[in-house]
Structures are given as C-alpha cells and as structure tokens.
Design a protein around this motif. Structure first.
Motif, PDB file in Angstrom:
ATOM      1  N   VAL A 177     -21.921  49.667  59.413  1.00  0.00           N
ATOM      2  CA  VAL A 177     -20.739  50.535  59.356  1.00  0.00           C
ATOM      3  C   VAL A 177     -20.990  51.755  58.473  1.00  0.00           C
ATOM      4  O   VAL A 177     -21.899  51.766  57.650  1.00  0.00           O
ATOM      5  N   ARG A 178     -20.137  52.766  58.651  1.00  0.00           N
ATOM      6  CA  ARG A 178     -20.214  53.972  57.819  1.00  0.00           C
ATOM      7  C   ARG A 178     -19.361  53.844  56.554  1.00  0.00           C
ATOM      8  O   ARG A 178     -19.552  54.587  55.609  1.00  0.00           O
ATOM      9  N   HIS A 179     -18.410  52.924  56.566  1.00  0.00           N
ATOM     10  CA  HIS A 179     -17.534  52.750  55.402  1.00  0.00           C
ATOM     11  C   HIS A 179     -17.324  51.267  55.152  1.00  0.00           C
ATOM     12  O   HIS A 179     -17.144  50.484  56.091  1.00  0.00           O
ATOM     13  N   TRP A 180     -17.299  50.891  53.891  1.00  0.00           N
ATOM     14  CA  TRP A 180     -17.218  49.474  53.558  1.00  0.00           C
ATOM     15  C   TRP A 180     -15.902  48.836  53.987  1.00  0.00           C
ATOM     16  O   TRP A 180     -15.867  47.643  54.299  1.00  0.00           O
ATOM     17  N   ARG A 181     -14.810  49.603  54.020  1.00  0.00           N
ATOM     18  CA  ARG A 181     -13.541  49.017  54.450  1.00  0.00           C
ATOM     19  C   ARG A 181     -13.619  48.593  55.922  1.00  0.00           C
ATOM     20  O   ARG A 181     -13.063  47.563  56.311  1.00  0.00           O
ATOM     21  N   THR A 182     -14.306  49.387  56.721  1.00  0.00           N
ATOM     22  CA  THR A 182     -14.528  49.025  58.124  1.00  0.00           C
ATOM     23  C   THR A 182     -15.350  47.740  58.192  1.00  0.00           C
ATOM     24  O   THR A 182     -15.095  46.867  59.026  1.00  0.00           O
ATOM     25  N   GLY A 183     -16.329  47.616  57.304  1.00  0.00           N
ATOM     26  CA  GLY A 183     -17.153  46.411  57.275  1.00  0.00           C
ATOM     27  C   GLY A 183     -16.360  45.171  56.933  1.00  0.00           C
ATOM     28  O   GLY A 183     -16.504  44.120  57.569  1.00  0.00           O
ATOM     29  N   LEU A 184     -15.503  45.264  55.929  1.00  0.00           N
ATOM     30  CA  LEU A 184     -14.672  44.114  55.570  1.00  0.00           C
ATOM     31  C   LEU A 184     -13.760  43.709  56.721  1.00  0.00           C
ATOM     32  O   LEU A 184     -13.589  42.521  57.018  1.00  0.00           O
ATOM     33  N   ALA A 185     -13.161  44.714  57.373  1.00  0.00           N
ATOM     34  CA  ALA A 185     -12.268  44.415  58.500  1.00  0.00           C
ATOM     35  C   ALA A 185     -13.030  43.771  59.648  1.00  0.00           C
ATOM     36  O   ALA A 185     -12.532  42.855  60.307  1.00  0.00           O
ATOM     37  N   ALA A 186     -14.250  44.240  59.890  1.00  0.00           N
ATOM     38  CA  ALA A 186     -15.052  43.695  60.990  1.00  0.00           C
ATOM     39  C   ALA A 186     -15.474  42.251  60.726  1.00  0.00           C
ATOM     40  O   ALA A 186     -15.523  41.421  61.636  1.00  0.00           O
ATOM     41  N   LEU A 187     -15.752  41.942  59.476  1.00  0.00           N
ATOM     42  CA  LEU A 187     -16.293  40.618  59.147  1.00  0.00           C
ATOM     43  C   LEU A 187     -15.226  39.572  58.822  1.00  0.00           C
ATOM     44  O   LEU A 187     -15.517  38.377  58.793  1.00  0.00           O
ATOM     45  N   ALA A 188     -13.995  40.029  58.606  1.00  0.00           N
ATOM     46  CA  ALA A 188     -12.929  39.104  58.203  1.00  0.00           C
ATOM     47  C   ALA A 188     -12.787  37.876  59.106  1.00  0.00           C
ATOM     48  O   ALA A 188     -12.681  36.744  58.607  1.00  0.00           O
ATOM     49  N   PRO A 189     -12.790  38.031  60.449  1.00  0.00           N
ATOM     50  CA  PRO A 189     -12.608  36.833  61.286  1.00  0.00           C
ATOM     51  C   PRO A 189     -13.787  35.864  61.237  1.00  0.00           C
ATOM     52  O   PRO A 189     -13.658  34.708  61.624  1.00  0.00           O
ATOM     53  N   PHE A 190     -14.948  36.328  60.766  1.00  0.00           N
ATOM     54  CA  PHE A 190     -16.156  35.506  60.820  1.00  0.00           C
ATOM     55  C   PHE A 190     -16.520  34.893  59.466  1.00  0.00           C
ATOM     56  O   PHE A 190     -17.334  33.966  59.415  1.00  0.00           O
ATOM     57  N   ALA A 191     -15.944  35.407  58.379  1.00  0.00           N
ATOM     58  CA  ALA A 191     -16.332  34.964  57.042  1.00  0.00           C
ATOM     59  C   ALA A 191     -16.069  33.479  56.817  1.00  0.00           C
ATOM     60  O   ALA A 191     -16.781  32.836  56.042  1.00  0.00           O
ATOM     61  N   ARG A 192     -15.079  32.927  57.494  1.00  0.00           N
ATOM     62  CA  ARG A 192     -14.751  31.512  57.282  1.00  0.00           C
ATOM     63  C   ARG A 192     -15.737  30.566  57.967  1.00  0.00           C
ATOM     64  O   ARG A 192     -15.733  29.360  57.708  1.00  0.00           O
ATOM     65  N   TYR A 193     -16.584  31.114  58.837  1.00  0.00           N
ATOM     66  CA  TYR A 193     -17.507  30.258  59.585  1.00  0.00           C
ATOM     67  C   TYR A 193     -18.919  30.217  59.008  1.00  0.00           C
ATOM     68  O   TYR A 193     -19.711  29.352  59.369  1.00  0.00           O
ATOM     69  N   GLY A 194     -19.274  31.175  58.160  1.00  0.00           N
ATOM     70  CA  GLY A 194     -20.639  31.176  57.626  1.00  0.00           C
ATOM     71  C   GLY A 194     -20.985  32.478  56.938  1.00  0.00           C
ATOM     72  O   GLY A 194     -20.108  33.205  56.468  1.00  0.00           O
ATOM     73  N   ASP A 195     -22.266  32.788  56.894  1.00  0.00           N
ATOM     74  CA  ASP A 195     -22.743  33.962  56.180  1.00  0.00           C
ATOM     75  C   ASP A 195     -22.371  35.251  56.907  1.00  0.00           C
ATOM     76  O   ASP A 195     -22.429  35.335  58.139  1.00  0.00           O
TER      77      ASP A 195
END
Length: 202
Positions: free
Chosen positions: A112-130
């Motif tokens: 991503v170009r901005h970290w906030r976009t990165g957090l939003a993109a990864l939010a649904p997957f963070a509970r499943y693993g790395d």
C-alpha cells in the motif's frame, strides 16, 4: 519484548517536525514487493499475485501441502471457489466428507501507499494468522508513521515492511507471535480454496 524494534526506536520528541512527502509512490510492482517482503519476514511459501478478497486488495502467502494435494488429485477434487458451497463444508453433518485443505496460508500481505489503507486491508485477515503491510520508504520518517502507524500495527500484531527504490525492503516492525488466532471457519476455508486455485495456476 520490552521495546519495538526497527523504526519505532527512532521516535523522538521532535518527530512532529518531520516532513510529509508530497507524492507517495511504490518503488516497484506490487508482486515484486510482496515477494521481497516474504523473504524479509522469513515466511515460508510464495506470495501469490495480488487479488481482491473480502473487498480488500491483498497478496496471500501460501505453501502447497504435497500429501493433501496428491490425495485431491487422486479423488478428482479440484479447488472449489464458490463461497456459498464452501460455507457448507464447516457444517457438522459434512465432517469427514469434504476435501482436505491442500495449501497452508502462511500469511497475508498488503502492498500500500499509506499505512491506514494497509490496516484496513488486513483487518479481516488478522484474526486468522500472520499479516504484514509494505509501505514506501518515503513515508517512514513522518510523524504520522512513527506516532500512529507503528503503535497501531504493533497493537494488532501486523508486521510493517518499508520499500526503498535503492536499498530494497527493510523490516520496520515484526509481527506479534503471541496472537490467539481463530479456528477454521467458512471464511478461512474459502480463502484456502482460493489460494489453492491460485497456487495451481501459478
């Protein structure tokens, strides 16, 4: 661990005076940065081409499970990517009757170009693993990055990698190893089948 390794240690009292880049660009294509980040993170498996999953653009990092893959070939069980169909696989009455998972999802990356976009993109997957995000090096010395990105990423256990056009990628913040992950559910099983299809087509 008492501190945050990497750039978090660089936070100083005058961080607010750091410049804000006017134009933020990634130094290489997404797939190249994802592959470099996988190596930097020490994750096994390969980074699959970026795709949209659950409304987010991410790259899955997966490794093929040879025994399960061989069994599915013998039984003629191709990847099933219809989400409604795969959702039934976790029903108790189908226990032992559905295809075995033929890949292991090692992690999920967001370039991503901005970290906030990165957090939003990864939010649904963070509970499943790395999970990990790759950001351009041009943003890493901003006050926003040091004071907001790294603490929030650490809180959610998301690794942060910065990408520089001259020096490649650098690990700014490792992911957390003590996360309690969710078990297998309809979403994780479907993502696994999508990854299996992409691994076979790669």
């Amino acid at each position: 661990m008492t501190g945050i390794p990497g750039r978090m240690a660089a936070v100083t009292q005058d961080a607010a005076s750091l410049p804000i880049p006017s134009a933020v660009e990634l130094p290489a294509p997404d797939d190249e940065l994802a592959s470099a980040a996988v190596a930097q993170l020490g994750w096994p498996g390969v980074a699959l081409p970026p795709m949209t999953l659950l409304g987010r653009r991410v790259s899955l990092v997966a490794e093929l499970l040879p025994d399960a893959h061989a069994e599915r070939i013998c039984l003629g069980q191709a990847p099933v990517t219809d989400r409604a169909t795969v959702a039934t696989w976790v029903w108790p009455e189908f226990a032992g009757q559905v295809p075995a998972a033929a890949v292991r999802i090692v992690g999920v990356l967001a370039v991503v170009r901005h970290w906030r976009t990165g957090l939003a993109a990864l939010a649904p997957f963070a509970r499943y693993g790395d999970t990990a995000m790759v950001v351009p090096s041009s943003v890493v010395l901003t006050h926003d990055y040091l004071a907001n990105c790294l603490p929030r990423a650490r809180n959610y256990g998301i690794a942060v990698v910065s990408a520089d056009p001259d020096n490649g990628v650098e690990l700014d913040l490792p992911g957390r190893n003590d996360k309690v992950t969710a078990g297998i559910d309809a979403v994780s099983r479907w993502v696994n089948e999508v990854a299996y299809e992409r691994v076979l087509s790669a």
